[in-house]
Design a protein around this motif. Structure first.
Motif, PDB file in Angstrom:
ATOM      1  N   ARG A  24      -6.366   1.767  -2.235  1.00  0.00           N
ATOM      2  CA  ARG A  24      -7.663   1.110  -2.388  1.00  0.00           C
ATOM      3  C   ARG A  24      -7.910   0.777  -3.863  1.00  0.00           C
ATOM      4  NH1 ARG A  24     -12.726   4.710  -0.839  1.00  0.00           N
ATOM      5  NH2 ARG A  24     -11.902   5.751  -2.689  1.00  0.00           N
ATOM      6  N   GLY A  25      -7.459   1.671  -4.737  1.00  0.00           N
ATOM      7  CA  GLY A  25      -7.637   1.455  -6.178  1.00  0.00           C
ATOM      8  C   GLY A  25      -6.827   0.278  -6.714  1.00  0.00           C
ATOM      9  N   TRP A  26      -5.794  -0.136  -6.008  1.00  0.00           N
ATOM     10  CA  TRP A  26      -4.977  -1.254  -6.487  1.00  0.00           C
ATOM     11  C   TRP A  26      -5.691  -2.595  -6.297  1.00  0.00           C
ATOM     12  CZ3 TRP A  26      -0.302   0.515  -3.031  1.00  0.00           C
ATOM     13  CH2 TRP A  26       0.260   1.683  -3.582  1.00  0.00           C
ATOM     14  N   VAL A  27      -6.522  -2.651  -5.239  1.00  0.00           N
ATOM     15  CA  VAL A  27      -7.157  -3.927  -4.884  1.00  0.00           C
ATOM     16  C   VAL A  27      -8.119  -4.338  -5.992  1.00  0.00           C
ATOM     17  CG1 VAL A  27      -8.571  -5.126  -3.159  1.00  0.00           C
ATOM     18  CG2 VAL A  27      -6.949  -3.347  -2.438  1.00  0.00           C
ATOM     19  N   GLY A  28      -7.859  -5.478  -6.574  1.00  0.00           N
ATOM     20  CA  GLY A  28      -8.717  -5.955  -7.662  1.00  0.00           C
ATOM     21  C   GLY A  28      -8.360  -5.355  -9.011  1.00  0.00           C
ATOM     22  N   ALA A  75      -7.704  -9.201  -5.474  1.00  0.00           N
ATOM     23  CA  ALA A  75      -8.572  -8.866  -4.347  1.00  0.00           C
ATOM     24  C   ALA A  75      -8.014  -9.505  -3.069  1.00  0.00           C
ATOM     25  CB  ALA A  75      -9.991  -9.353  -4.628  1.00  0.00           C
ATOM     26  N   GLY A  76      -7.343 -10.640  -3.239  1.00  0.00           N
ATOM     27  CA  GLY A  76      -6.801 -11.374  -2.089  1.00  0.00           C
ATOM     28  C   GLY A  76      -5.623 -10.695  -1.405  1.00  0.00           C
ATOM     29  N   VAL A  77      -5.106  -9.622  -1.974  1.00  0.00           N
ATOM     30  CA  VAL A  77      -3.939  -8.950  -1.375  1.00  0.00           C
ATOM     31  C   VAL A  77      -4.286  -8.415   0.018  1.00  0.00           C
ATOM     32  CG1 VAL A  77      -4.293  -6.574  -2.236  1.00  0.00           C
ATOM     33  CG2 VAL A  77      -1.953  -7.469  -1.979  1.00  0.00           C
ATOM     34  N   THR A  78      -5.566  -8.229   0.292  1.00  0.00           N
ATOM     35  CA  THR A  78      -5.971  -7.715   1.605  1.00  0.00           C
ATOM     36  C   THR A  78      -5.856  -8.782   2.697  1.00  0.00           C
ATOM     37  OG1 THR A  78      -8.265  -8.197   1.063  1.00  0.00           O
ATOM     38  CG2 THR A  78      -7.524  -5.944   0.704  1.00  0.00           C
ATOM     39  N   SER A  79      -5.377  -9.986   2.334  1.00  0.00           N
ATOM     40  CA  SER A  79      -5.060 -10.964   3.384  1.00  0.00           C
ATOM     41  C   SER A  79      -3.580 -11.354   3.313  1.00  0.00           C
ATOM     42  CB  SER A  79      -5.957 -12.189   3.260  1.00  0.00           C
ATOM     43  OG  SER A  79      -5.681 -12.841   2.045  1.00  0.00           O
ATOM     44  N   TYR A  80      -2.800 -10.595   2.571  1.00  0.00           N
ATOM     45  CA  TYR A  80      -1.380 -10.943   2.385  1.00  0.00           C
ATOM     46  C   TYR A  80      -0.487 -10.460   3.527  1.00  0.00           C
ATOM     47  CZ  TYR A  80      -1.292 -12.655  -2.470  1.00  0.00           C
ATOM     48  OH  TYR A  80      -1.423 -13.389  -3.610  1.00  0.00           O
ATOM     49  N   GLU A  81       0.411 -11.385   3.954  1.00  0.00           N
ATOM     50  CA  GLU A  81       1.544 -11.010   4.810  1.00  0.00           C
ATOM     51  C   GLU A  81       2.796 -11.008   3.922  1.00  0.00           C
ATOM     52  OE1 GLU A  81       1.912 -13.848   7.964  1.00  0.00           O
ATOM     53  OE2 GLU A  81      -0.169 -13.630   8.578  1.00  0.00           O
ATOM     54  N   LEU A 129      -9.223  -0.134   2.461  1.00  0.00           N
ATOM     55  CA  LEU A 129      -8.905  -1.066   1.371  1.00  0.00           C
ATOM     56  C   LEU A 129     -10.139  -1.872   0.970  1.00  0.00           C
ATOM     57  CD1 LEU A 129      -5.396  -2.448   2.462  1.00  0.00           C
ATOM     58  CD2 LEU A 129      -5.878  -0.672   0.777  1.00  0.00           C
ATOM     59  N   GLN A 130     -11.050  -2.083   1.933  1.00  0.00           N
ATOM     60  CA  GLN A 130     -12.292  -2.823   1.626  1.00  0.00           C
ATOM     61  C   GLN A 130     -13.336  -1.925   0.961  1.00  0.00           C
ATOM     62  OE1 GLN A 130     -12.240  -6.093   2.546  1.00  0.00           O
ATOM     63  NE2 GLN A 130     -10.571  -6.051   4.051  1.00  0.00           N
ATOM     64  N   GLY A 131     -13.040  -0.621   0.827  1.00  0.00           N
ATOM     65  CA  GLY A 131     -13.966   0.228   0.080  1.00  0.00           C
ATOM     66  C   GLY A 131     -14.488   1.459   0.796  1.00  0.00           C
ATOM     67  N   LYS A 132     -14.195   1.616   2.096  1.00  0.00           N
ATOM     68  CA  LYS A 132     -14.715   2.793   2.819  1.00  0.00           C
ATOM     69  C   LYS A 132     -13.980   4.080   2.415  1.00  0.00           C
ATOM     70  CE  LYS A 132     -17.497   1.134   6.334  1.00  0.00           C
ATOM     71  NZ  LYS A 132     -17.052   0.133   7.300  1.00  0.00           N
ATOM     72  N   GLU A 133     -14.635   5.215   2.700  1.00  0.00           N
ATOM     73  CA  GLU A 133     -14.048   6.520   2.355  1.00  0.00           C
ATOM     74  C   GLU A 133     -12.900   6.893   3.305  1.00  0.00           C
ATOM     75  OE1 GLU A 133     -14.049   8.781  -0.008  1.00  0.00           O
ATOM     76  OE2 GLU A 133     -15.182   7.185  -1.019  1.00  0.00           O
ATOM     77  N   PRO A 134     -11.727   7.221   2.756  1.00  0.00           N
ATOM     78  CA  PRO A 134     -10.580   7.538   3.613  1.00  0.00           C
ATOM     79  C   PRO A 134     -10.852   8.640   4.644  1.00  0.00           C
ATOM     80  CG  PRO A 134      -9.864   7.299   1.349  1.00  0.00           C
ATOM     81  CD  PRO A 134     -11.361   7.182   1.342  1.00  0.00           C
TER      82      PRO A 134
END
Ligand code: GLC
Length: 418
Positions: free
Chosen positions: A234-238, A243-249, A397-402
């Motif tokens: 989660r810390g890697w995103v942004g 931030a767009g990596v959360t839509s990457y294939e 990855l969008q920010g919620k607590e694991p």
């Protein structure tokens, strides 16, 4: 998705069809083949299908499957539910034989002998209730790709061994490179909510000592190491990833890395040959090896790979089986390994000198813990279980607590497996 820079038609000739004599009996048959959707794999399919037609007289229409494995699953599910004759041969992900077995032809009589050359665990994976429902085609495991030129430029002698090292190196290189290329990122991977995220997250968790989600039928997904691994991602995103990596294939990651816009990438072996294609901007400037791990843990690589199968509803089963025989033959696997870095499933081909030279990262596999997805324990319900898992990871990855999210994933898995 547009072609990655440097994409180029492959130059090598596909092998002649070794089973042409048998296959010619079905000359004039027409087959529909759900094939590799993109890149070098699609190009290899195209030239091999041409060769097959030339040598056998069997016509094959190529239908590219969706790039996303989860979407491919839905397409097959619909076709099988409709008992459609519009699909003869198809690519089958390593996690699906259990789910689709009732719709697939038992290949043991015609291909059982040929199957003996392949890695036994994959043949076993493809054998459901004593029926060989798919032939192994290629195998996969997750790798870390890194830019050797940039590592050197920033004073690093070797690739990162731990996740902390990866983060530090990615940050330093990203900060430095952004001066000249503002879109440069440290690390690209597969963050979209789909099967690819299940594979990435399994690697993060296993390499933190957090296990494999479901082990020996027990759901182990919610543990402190897994929480730590997902909080890290989660810390890697942004930060070291966009931030767009959360839509990457896979292909999004590869296009970025191959375009010269990332220092590190998590991907499968196919990206190796593509990155070294004739006009690729990163040709000769990268290497691949084990993914990072926590100190005291091992690198993990999720086991992937694809099989070829024949539909029970195919009106041309005999011709279809001959296509599978050709595509999974030692000759074909050797061709696909050297031209496209697809890992052979035939032991003798894996040891072939030319193949070994084309796949230098294979030497590092001994340091990697290969992690299977839990499709054995979930059987036909694997897809449901994987969806529960990757949707949870995506929320994190969008920010919620694991911890809270993994608790919910655990409940969903319990329901799915009951
Ligand atoms: C690769 C793997 C496959 C996996 C998929 C996820 O194609 O071979 O097993 O399910 O990636 O995106």
């Amino acid at each position: 998705m547009s072609e990655a820079p440097g994409e180029k038609a492959i130059k090598a000739q596909p092998p002649a069809v070794p089973n042409a004599a048998e296959a010619k009996r079905y000359a004039g048959s027409k087959l529909k083949y759900y094939s590799e959707p993109v890149g070098v794999g699609a190009e290899l399919d195209r030239v091999m299908i041409q060769q097959f037609h030339k040598d056998t007289g069997i016509e094959v229409t190529i239908i590219p499957r969706p790039k996303d494995a989860t979407e491919t699953y839905s397409v097959y599910q619909r076709l099988f539910q409709a008992q459609s004759g519009d699909i003869d041969v198809m690519m089958l992900d390593v996690i699906w034989p259990g789910a689709f077995a009732p719709n697939l032809v038992d290949l043991s009589e015609k291909l059982g002998e040929a199957a003996k050359q392949h890695i036994e665990s994959i043949v076993q994976n493809n054998t459901v209730d004593g029926k060989l429902v798919a032939m192994p085609w290629f195998t996969d495991f997750g790798l870390l790709y890194y830019r050797t030129d940039l590592l050197e430029k920033y004073g690093y002698q070797k690739p990162p061994e731990t996740w902390d090292e990866l983060e530090q190196m990615a940050k330093k290189i990203q900060d430095g490179e952004r001066a000249a290329s503002p879109n440069f990122v440290g690390f690209v991977w597969q963050g979209k909510a789909y099967e690819g995220l299940t594979c990435n997250a399994l690697e993060w968790i296993a390499s933190h000592g957090g296990g494999a989600i479901i082990e020996e039928g027990k759901i182990t997904v919610n543990n402190p190491e897994a929480q730590k691994a997902l909080a890290r991602a989660r810390g890697w995103v942004g930060s070291i990833s966009s931030a767009g990596v959360t839509s990457y294939e896979e292909e999004d990651a590869r296009n970025t890395f191959q375009g010269g816009n990332a220092a590190f990438m998590r991907n499968w072996p196919y990206a190796y040959a593509a990155g070294n294609a004739e006009r690729s901007p990163i040709k000769g400037k990268f290497a691949a090896g084990p993914l990072p791990h926590e100190p005291g843990q091992k690198s993990a690589g999720t086991i992937g790979g694809w099989q070829l199968a024949v539909s029970k509803f195919s009106p041309n089963k005999d011709a279809a089986i001959e296509l599978v025989r050709y595509m999974t033959s030692p000759e074909a696997q050797r061709f696909r390994a050297t031209a496209g870095s697809f890992l052979p499933t035939i032991r003798s081909v894996q040891q072939d000198a030319e193949v070994v030279k084309s796949l230098p990262f294979l030497a590092s596999a001994k340091d990697i813990a290969l992690v299977p997805r839990p499709s054995n324990s979930t059987g036909a319900r694997y897809n449901e279980a994987s969806i529960a898992f990757f949707q949870g990871v995506s929320q994190i990855l969008q920010g919620k607590e694991p911890k809270a999210v993994l608790g919910q994933v655990e409940q969903r898995l319990t329901r799915a497996l009951r």
